[in-house]
Each structure stands twice: as structure tokens, then as C-alpha cells.
Scaffold this motif. Sequence first.
Motif, PDB file in Angstrom:
ATOM      1  N   ALA A   1     -83.870  31.759-100.682  1.00  0.00           N
ATOM      2  CA  ALA A   1     -85.140  31.051-100.449  1.00  0.00           C
ATOM      3  C   ALA A   1     -85.332  30.748 -98.963  1.00  0.00           C
ATOM      4  O   ALA A   1     -86.444  30.836 -98.440  1.00  0.00           O
ATOM      5  CB  ALA A   1     -85.174  29.754-101.261  1.00  0.00           C
TER       6      ALA A   1
ATOM      7  N   ASN B   1     -79.132  31.134-104.291  1.00  0.00           N
ATOM      8  CA  ASN B   1     -80.557  30.837-104.425  1.00  0.00           C
ATOM      9  C   ASN B   1     -81.115  30.129-103.187  1.00  0.00           C
ATOM     10  O   ASN B   1     -82.216  30.443-102.730  1.00  0.00           O
ATOM     11  CB  ASN B   1     -80.826  30.013-105.688  1.00  0.00           C
ATOM     12  CG  ASN B   1     -80.930  30.905-106.909  1.00  0.00           C
ATOM     13  OD1 ASN B   1     -81.927  31.595-107.100  1.00  0.00           O
ATOM     14  ND2 ASN B   1     -79.874  30.936-107.719  1.00  0.00           N
TER      15      ASN B   1
ATOM     16  N   VAL C   1     -84.731  32.401-107.715  1.00  0.00           N
ATOM     17  CA  VAL C   1     -85.728  31.782-106.831  1.00  0.00           C
ATOM     18  C   VAL C   1     -86.715  32.816-106.298  1.00  0.00           C
ATOM     19  O   VAL C   1     -87.873  32.505-106.037  1.00  0.00           O
ATOM     20  CB  VAL C   1     -85.026  31.008-105.678  1.00  0.00           C
ATOM     21  CG1 VAL C   1     -84.427  31.957-104.649  1.00  0.00           C
ATOM     22  CG2 VAL C   1     -85.965  30.025-105.010  1.00  0.00           C
ATOM     23  N   LEU C   2     -86.275  34.084-106.206  1.00  0.00           N
ATOM     24  CA  LEU C   2     -87.166  35.122-105.665  1.00  0.00           C
ATOM     25  C   LEU C   2     -88.237  35.535-106.675  1.00  0.00           C
ATOM     26  O   LEU C   2     -89.275  36.060-106.311  1.00  0.00           O
ATOM     27  CB  LEU C   2     -86.361  36.350-105.216  1.00  0.00           C
ATOM     28  CG  LEU C   2     -85.371  36.089-104.070  1.00  0.00           C
ATOM     29  CD1 LEU C   2     -84.565  37.348-103.761  1.00  0.00           C
ATOM     30  CD2 LEU C   2     -86.093  35.589-102.823  1.00  0.00           C
TER      31      LEU C   2
ATOM     32  N   GLN D   1     -86.858  24.189 -99.177  1.00  0.00           N
ATOM     33  CA  GLN D   1     -87.902  23.696 -98.281  1.00  0.00           C
ATOM     34  C   GLN D   1     -87.469  22.395 -97.624  1.00  0.00           C
ATOM     35  O   GLN D   1     -87.681  22.168 -96.440  1.00  0.00           O
ATOM     36  CB  GLN D   1     -89.189  23.487 -99.096  1.00  0.00           C
ATOM     37  CG  GLN D   1     -90.446  23.527 -98.285  1.00  0.00           C
ATOM     38  CD  GLN D   1     -90.482  24.720 -97.338  1.00  0.00           C
ATOM     39  OE1 GLN D   1     -90.284  25.847 -97.759  1.00  0.00           O
ATOM     40  NE2 GLN D   1     -90.679  24.477 -96.040  1.00  0.00           N
TER      41      GLN D   1
ATOM     42  N   GLU E   1     -86.066  34.099 -97.178  1.00  0.00           N
ATOM     43  CA  GLU E   1     -87.387  34.651 -97.516  1.00  0.00           C
ATOM     44  C   GLU E   1     -88.475  34.206 -96.538  1.00  0.00           C
ATOM     45  O   GLU E   1     -89.446  34.901 -96.291  1.00  0.00           O
ATOM     46  CB  GLU E   1     -87.759  34.219 -98.944  1.00  0.00           C
ATOM     47  CG  GLU E   1     -88.796  35.105 -99.561  1.00  0.00           C
ATOM     48  CD  GLU E   1     -89.257  34.591-100.911  1.00  0.00           C
ATOM     49  OE1 GLU E   1     -89.011  33.415-101.248  1.00  0.00           O
ATOM     50  OE2 GLU E   1     -89.873  35.378-101.645  1.00  0.00           O
ATOM     51  N   GLN E   2     -88.255  33.012 -95.965  1.00  0.00           N
ATOM     52  CA  GLN E   2     -89.273  32.490 -95.050  1.00  0.00           C
ATOM     53  C   GLN E   2     -89.063  32.934 -93.612  1.00  0.00           C
ATOM     54  O   GLN E   2     -89.522  32.280 -92.675  1.00  0.00           O
ATOM     55  CB  GLN E   2     -89.263  30.976 -95.113  1.00  0.00           C
ATOM     56  CG  GLN E   2     -89.595  30.485 -96.480  1.00  0.00           C
ATOM     57  CD  GLN E   2     -89.877  29.010 -96.483  1.00  0.00           C
ATOM     58  OE1 GLN E   2     -90.270  28.442 -95.486  1.00  0.00           O
ATOM     59  NE2 GLN E   2     -89.658  28.386 -97.606  1.00  0.00           N
TER      60      GLN E   2
ATOM     61  N   LYS F   1     -89.901  33.453-108.506  1.00  0.00           N
ATOM     62  CA  LYS F   1     -90.923  32.384-108.461  1.00  0.00           C
ATOM     63  C   LYS F   1     -91.440  32.009-109.851  1.00  0.00           C
ATOM     64  O   LYS F   1     -92.541  31.485-110.002  1.00  0.00           O
ATOM     65  CB  LYS F   1     -92.086  32.777-107.556  1.00  0.00           C
ATOM     66  CG  LYS F   1     -91.621  33.178-106.169  1.00  0.00           C
ATOM     67  CD  LYS F   1     -92.663  32.951-105.124  1.00  0.00           C
ATOM     68  CE  LYS F   1     -92.162  33.034-103.724  1.00  0.00           C
ATOM     69  NZ  LYS F   1     -91.066  33.895-103.425  1.00  0.00           N
TER      70      LYS F   1
ATOM     71  N   ALA G   1     -86.551  26.384-104.830  1.00  0.00           N
ATOM     72  CA  ALA G   1     -87.451  26.559-103.682  1.00  0.00           C
ATOM     73  C   ALA G   1     -87.730  25.221-103.009  1.00  0.00           C
ATOM     74  O   ALA G   1     -87.758  25.131-101.771  1.00  0.00           O
ATOM     75  CB  ALA G   1     -88.758  27.212-104.139  1.00  0.00           C
TER      76      ALA G   1
END
Length: 395
Positions: free
Chosen positions: A141, A137, A348-349, A364, A144-145, A351, A360
Motif C-alpha cells: 500500500a 500489505n 490491499v491491492l 495512509q 503503490e503511492q 481494494k 490502506a
Amino acid sequence: MSSPLVAPPTAGEVTELLRAVMDPELGDNIVDLGMAGEVTVSPDGLVAIAMKLTIKGCPLRVQIKNDIESRVLVHPGVTKVTIDWGEMTAEERSAVMTRARWNAKEQASDTQVPINARVLAIASGKGGVGKSSVTVNLAAAIAEQGNIVGVLDADIWGFSIPRMLNMPDRLEAQRVEGSDKPRIIPNERKVGTGLLKVVSTGMLVEDEGTALMWRGLMLTKAVEQFLNDVQWGELDYLLIDMPPGTGDVQMGLARMLPRTDLVIVTTPAVSAQKVAIRAADMARRSFLRVAGVIENMSTFTCDHGNTYELFGNGGGQALATEIGSPLLGNIPIEAAVAHGSDSGEPIVLSKVGAAAEAFAAIAQRIISETVSMQDMVGCSARNEEVVQVSVSQRR
Ligand code: ADP
């Protein structure tokens, strides 16, 4: 100030304790690096240490402070530790960098992990606490960014990453330029604007049952091979799913990739917390930094909105406090986490839900706490060359 029960240590004894404090970037202890200066000890057990950093704003300062305090307070005659921070002169800094470069060359093994990649080893004291779920996860996450995230499934006896990421394909080896032996090419999966690059023993054997055949294989050897023989290419992060509770893999990692940060996963149960402390202890002994603790399976909220603490509460925070590392977050129990793992789509994808939000938020935090190469200028000999290149590219 209360008097210590036993006599305070001598300044020389404190210096010996300080030899266990490593500057992870410079690859040596703070005494031999000339960073630890005068030590004074008062009769009531107050220890004052003069420390010189390579640069005053060194991002490792907090870590070094925590390490010094935890090492020196081990002596029962010490009641308090104070540190007076100073900065090295240009000459001292140059001497320390020369020594560090020499150390780095002597000690570093030739891994294929790029030097600018942040390495996080996800560890737990025992199996079943959600270490692999946390790994996939967080990896998803972070990727993804727009990041390139390597995932090394070092849990070679209990691998689950290929299933959790729906990446069942066999790994291929290829000859690459500049290498006399073939390299393993990681399997890739696009996530958001980023990319996952994944290797696992599960991608080498025919099925999960065949993994039993690997029992004879030395764990550290396998991990070493993954670090040395995988053609990782470009990476922003490498997440390593550690086998539960094993010290040798941590020691091996510390030798091969001393910049590895450990993330310890635990549950709120006191029993899990005790075994997790062992993992943290092992990290200390191998001079790995613990970046933080994640409490998984924290609470369960039923369809009627009632919240239950199925495994007790406070274990994650208690562990974090005990080992002097931050609690990075709490992840609730949700059936969707397990479904996500089984279907190969990390929750986590999606959301959706509190668990996805918690993952997430932790990702971060990791991204925002990653010290950029530019910030390391002058602070690290190991990364110096990379810094020079990246700074010159920005001009
Ligand atoms: P480990 O890697 O520590 O052995 P896993 O990540 O394989 O643990 O998790 C063990 C089991 O618990 C898996 O079936 C997983 O789907 C499930 N699980 C993990 N975390 C959660 C959670 N927060 N909520 C519900 N199920 C979870």
C-alpha cells in the motif's frame, strides 16, 4: 492528590531514572545531553521536571514526554509527573549537536540503509498473528503511492514473504563500486507508481524446507548481514518482518538502526496481548519507539452479514493503552487475506473488502505521520547532513 504508599524519590533518584530516556535522534540520554534540567519532588510524590528541547517544535516531543512519564512513574513513590518545556539557547544547542554527532559516529554501524528511509519493524509476541501479512500489505500500500519500499524478511526461520509477494527468484550478489565485497541486490517488484525491494532468506535457500538448515545461524548475525551487505540503494521506507518474540534481534536493530520504530501486531485475544506486551517491553529496554499497535483478526463477518468476535475483543486497544502507543487500526478476518497471501497478491491491492480498506487506512496513517527531513531541521544531528543537502536542493 492521594499520598504515595512509599516515600517519594529524591531529585537525584529521578535524574537517574531519566537517564533511561533516550533522544533517539541524538542517540544519547536526555540527562547527558543536558536536556533534563531541574527536578523538584514534593512530599506527596509530585515530580516536576524542567526540560529543554533543541527546538520547541521538536517532532519527538510527544515521544520524549511519554518516555519520561513511563520511566518516572515506575517509582512507586511518584503520584504525578509534570514537565515544564523550554528551549535551548543557540550555544546549548550547538554543544548538544557536537556531542550527538560524536555519539552517532561512535555508535552507528555502517548499514546500507539510507539515512532518510523510515524504518518500521513489524513485530509480534508470537507467531501466527498475521505479522507477515501486515508487513506485505502495508509495504504494497505504501509503495503503490509512488514510494520505494524495502522489505527485509528477518523472520529467517519462518520466512513467508517471497510467497506472499510472489517473488520466488534467487538473490544475486554483485560487486559494486566503493565496496571490497560483493553486495546482495534486492529483488524488485513494481507496485502502482512505486517499487518494492525485497530480501529474504527464502530467496537464498532452495525451498521453504531447507530453511531448517539455517537453525544454526545466529539470528542477529543474519539480520546484521542483511542490513550491511544488501545494496538497498534509494529507499523511502524499510519494513522489517521480525521473527516472533525474539529480544536479540530487536537489540541488534536498536544498535544498528536506532531510529527504527516498532509496530506491534496482536490479535483481540487476551493471551496474545500478554505476549505482545513482552515485545513492547523489549522495545523499551532497547530504546526503540513503538509507533503503534495493529489488531489483526479482529472480527469475522459471514455472508449473511452477521459479525462475530471469534478471538474476543479489545485486545489491541488494551495493549495500545497499556504501552502508551496509538492503535493504528483493526483488520477483520477475511478469507481473501489468506488467499491474497497464497497467491502472492496482497489483498490491499485489490481494494475490495473491509480488510483491504483497513490495511490502506493504516498505510495512509503511516505515510502522513512520517516526519519529513525538512521538519527535522535543527532537531537531529544524525540527519543534519541529509537535511542540508535536501534543503539546498529545494532552493
Ligand atoms: P505471522 O507472520 O504472524 O506468523 P502470517 O501473516 O503468516 O502470521 O499469518 C498466519 C496465517 O493467517 C496465514 O495463513 C495468513 O494468510 C492468515 N491471516 C493473517 N491475517 C489474516 C486475516 N486478517 N484474515 C484471514 N487470514 C489471515
